[in-house]
Design a protein around this motif. Structure first.
Motif, PDB file in Angstrom:
ATOM      1  N   PRO A 111       0.834  -1.216   0.000  1.00 55.11           N
ATOM      2  CA  PRO A 111       0.000   0.000   0.000  1.00 55.11           C
ATOM      3  C   PRO A 111       0.862   1.256   0.000  1.00 55.11           C
ATOM      4  O   PRO A 111       1.915   1.306   0.644  1.00 55.11           O
ATOM      5  CB  PRO A 111      -0.794  -0.138   1.300  1.00 55.11           C
ATOM      6  N   GLU A 112       0.422   2.270  -0.723  1.00 60.15           N
ATOM      7  CA  GLU A 112       1.240   3.469  -0.885  1.00 60.15           C
ATOM      8  C   GLU A 112       1.310   4.317   0.370  1.00 60.15           C
ATOM      9  O   GLU A 112       2.340   4.934   0.651  1.00 60.15           O
ATOM     10  CB  GLU A 112       0.693   4.313  -2.043  1.00 60.15           C
ATOM     11  N   LYS A 113       0.222   4.370   1.128  1.00 63.00           N
ATOM     12  CA  LYS A 113       0.191   5.249   2.294  1.00 63.00           C
ATOM     13  C   LYS A 113      -0.383   4.517   3.493  1.00 63.00           C
ATOM     14  O   LYS A 113      -1.108   3.543   3.372  1.00 63.00           O
ATOM     15  CB  LYS A 113      -0.651   6.490   1.995  1.00 63.00           C
ATOM     16  N   GLY A 114      -0.038   5.046   4.668  1.00 64.00           N
ATOM     17  CA  GLY A 114      -0.637   4.560   5.900  1.00 64.00           C
ATOM     18  C   GLY A 114      -0.008   3.282   6.412  1.00 64.00           C
ATOM     19  O   GLY A 114       0.759   2.611   5.721  1.00 64.00           O
ATOM     20  N   SER A 115      -0.336   2.938   7.641  1.00 60.79           N
ATOM     21  CA  SER A 115       0.171   1.718   8.246  1.00 60.79           C
ATOM     22  C   SER A 115      -0.496   0.508   7.599  1.00 60.79           C
ATOM     23  O   SER A 115      -1.683   0.535   7.271  1.00 60.79           O
ATOM     24  CB  SER A 115      -0.127   1.729   9.745  1.00 60.79           C
ATOM     25  N   PRO A 146       9.390   1.757   6.492  1.00 61.92           N
ATOM     26  CA  PRO A 146       9.312   1.791   7.957  1.00 61.92           C
ATOM     27  C   PRO A 146       7.902   2.027   8.480  1.00 61.92           C
ATOM     28  O   PRO A 146       7.651   1.828   9.679  1.00 61.92           O
ATOM     29  CB  PRO A 146      10.248   2.957   8.324  1.00 61.92           C
ATOM     30  N   ASP A 147       6.973   2.444   7.607  1.00 63.41           N
ATOM     31  CA  ASP A 147       5.598   2.675   8.042  1.00 63.41           C
ATOM     32  C   ASP A 147       4.773   1.394   8.089  1.00 63.41           C
ATOM     33  O   ASP A 147       3.638   1.411   8.554  1.00 63.41           O
ATOM     34  CB  ASP A 147       4.913   3.684   7.118  1.00 63.41           C
ATOM     35  N   ARG A 182      -5.622 -10.070   9.474  1.00 64.53           N
ATOM     36  CA  ARG A 182      -4.899  -8.914  10.030  1.00 64.53           C
ATOM     37  C   ARG A 182      -3.919  -8.291   9.040  1.00 64.53           C
ATOM     38  O   ARG A 182      -3.246  -7.319   9.368  1.00 64.53           O
ATOM     39  CB  ARG A 182      -4.141  -9.336  11.282  1.00 64.53           C
ATOM     40  N   TYR A 183      -3.831  -8.836   7.826  1.00 58.79           N
ATOM     41  CA  TYR A 183      -2.776  -8.396   6.912  1.00 58.79           C
ATOM     42  C   TYR A 183      -3.351  -7.846   5.608  1.00 58.79           C
ATOM     43  O   TYR A 183      -4.365  -8.332   5.096  1.00 58.79           O
ATOM     44  CB  TYR A 183      -1.837  -9.569   6.611  1.00 58.79           C
ATOM     45  N   ASP A 184      -2.654  -6.849   5.096  1.00 58.75           N
ATOM     46  CA  ASP A 184      -3.040  -6.253   3.821  1.00 58.75           C
ATOM     47  C   ASP A 184      -2.408  -6.981   2.641  1.00 58.75           C
ATOM     48  O   ASP A 184      -2.964  -6.981   1.541  1.00 58.75           O
ATOM     49  CB  ASP A 184      -2.613  -4.775   3.794  1.00 58.75           C
ATOM     50  N   VAL A 185      -1.233  -7.578   2.864  1.00 52.68           N
ATOM     51  CA  VAL A 185      -0.560  -8.359   1.833  1.00 52.68           C
ATOM     52  C   VAL A 185      -0.071  -9.657   2.464  1.00 52.68           C
ATOM     53  O   VAL A 185       0.651  -9.627   3.469  1.00 52.68           O
ATOM     54  CB  VAL A 185       0.636  -7.602   1.211  1.00 52.68           C
TER      55      VAL A 185
END
Length: 259
Positions: A131-135, A157-158, A198-201
């Protein structure tokens, strides 16, 4: 390195298939050697017979469905066994070698998941999928030596990066490798017990064997819009939503499903 095929003979583990290939190869090779000696009085030196057995076993192993990295092992195994029988090698050397290989390739014998390592160019492609932005959360199911996690954690690091590994030596190496990264963690555990919601990827580089069940798990647990990424291995009858071909020596393919 090309993708290994599913084991073809009764779902046997790779070790059993490798031994079967050696036994099947030994019979005609040594039988032909004896027949040649009886018919023509010519003998093939033992090293030559062992080399022929190893070559035949390597070819049979691929025919049985073994991954190609088994080929050099099959090729050298007969000569290694013969050397072990005739050379004065202490017994503890065999035990130490066996234990060392077991600790590294722990998952190969039982789960039929070899130790595959993701290369640097694939790391770069994975970074583009984040993801480009955010946690966000990223997990590597079967994280090997931790290279993927370490690289991505430094790039982003984000994000929070998690790995799961059960082979003892790769786990220990990964722990050391990730020790200075506050946004990366490693757990000893079973990937089937992990909650993927719990995961985006979710990323994996396993083998053809677990992919259908793992895909079903991802479909059941992951949130809409998240990505499930498999390095090299497709899911039968469930084609990926997109494919990324990495510009590396073996033309690595990332199979990507959007949940």
């Amino acid at each position: 390195m090309s993708a290994p095929r599913r084991d073809r003979i009764g779902g046997l583990p790779p070790l059993a298939l490798a031994l079967a290939a050696q036994l099947v190869a030994a019979a005609p090779v040594f039988g032909a050697g004896l027949a040649l000696a009886a018919a023509a009085g010519a003998t093939i030196p033992l090293p030559g017979l062992l080399a022929l057995q190893g070559a035949a076993a390597a070819l049979l192993g691929m025919r049985f469905g073994l991954a190609r990295w088994w080929a050099p092992i099959q090729l050298l195994l007969p000569a290694a066994v013969a050397a072990g029988l005739w050379l004065p090698v202490p017994a503890w050397v065999y035990l130490a070698t066996f234990l060392g290989l077991l600790l590294v390739f722990w998952n190969s014998a039982g789960d039929r998941v070899p130790l595959y390592l993701t290369n640097r160019r694939t790391w770069a492609e994975l970074a583009r999928l984040l993801p480009e932005k955010g946690s966000f959360g990223f997990i590597d199911l079967g994280s090997g030596l931790g290279g993927t996690l370490a690289n991505l954690a430094r790039r982003r690091p984000d994000g929070r990066f998690t790995g799961i590994e059960t082979a003892p030596v790769p786990y220990a190496i990964s722990k050391l490798r990730l020790s200075g990264l506050s946004n990366a963690s490693l757990r000893w555990g079973d990937i089937w017990d992990e909650d993927l919601s719990r995961y985006d990827v979710v990323y994996c580089f396993l083998s053809p064997v677990p992919m259908p069940a793992l895909y079903r798990k991802a479909r059941a647990e992951m949130q809409p819009g998240t990505l499930f990424v498999s390095n090299s291995f497709a899911v039968p009858e469930s084609p990926a939503d997109s494919l990324v071909t990495v510009d590396d020596r073996r033309r690595t393919r990332l199979h990507i499903w959007r949940m």
